[in-house]
Design a protein around this motif. Sequence first.
Motif: not given
Length: 233
Positions: A90-100
């Motif tokens: 859904i394009g929430c970007t939470l995974c992008i923020q979590a990726c180190p």
Amino acid sequence: MSPPDTRPLADQLEDLLPQTQCTKCGYPACRPYAEAMAEGRAEHNQCPPGGSEGVARLARLLGKPVIPINPDNGIVRARPVALIDEQLCIGCTLCIQACPVDAIVGAAKQMHTVVTELCTGCDLCVAPCPVDCIAMVEVTPGKTGWDAWSQQQADAARERHDFRTLRLQREKEENDARLAAKAAAKLQAMQDEPALSEEEKTEQARKKAIIQAAIERARLKKEQAEQDKKGKQ
């Protein structure tokens, strides 16, 4: 015969870690774990991605015995990479923020994609996903630890992680500066207002105090950040 490594122990230990930045060791990244080992606060068997070879590398440097990976930190497994179900994203970007290591690309309300070559298999993007559209897929069946991960990959992952850390710090400092400038402008506008009633003056004084306190907090944060930078140099 190569000359002895005279660098701090934490630096040498960090070089022996796979740099997946997965936090399974109990620390927020590989560097803090290396520092904890150097200071005797952590054991050398807390890094599942490094596997038994990783424990052996650390043991040799520390002069300690090779011991099994602590099960409290996870299990040794084939290296996985994250895979996003593009139909569910859904394009929430939470995974992008979590990726180190900045291995996920996408934009808000747009489909996200994992750059497989950059993924360290850390699992950190899975839990934040609100629609459970991320799966971890094995890419090195039968190979674990350093058999599934090269030094070149580790060095590249560390570089991306360090760059991301600096970028996030810079963005925070820029945002703090914007907020401080906005607060200063509002304070100046309040001072330029025409004569007010006593009740309005009291309310204005209260607001000024809040804004001035916010500006002072921002100043102290900036000073602390500058001191931290100097301390790391």
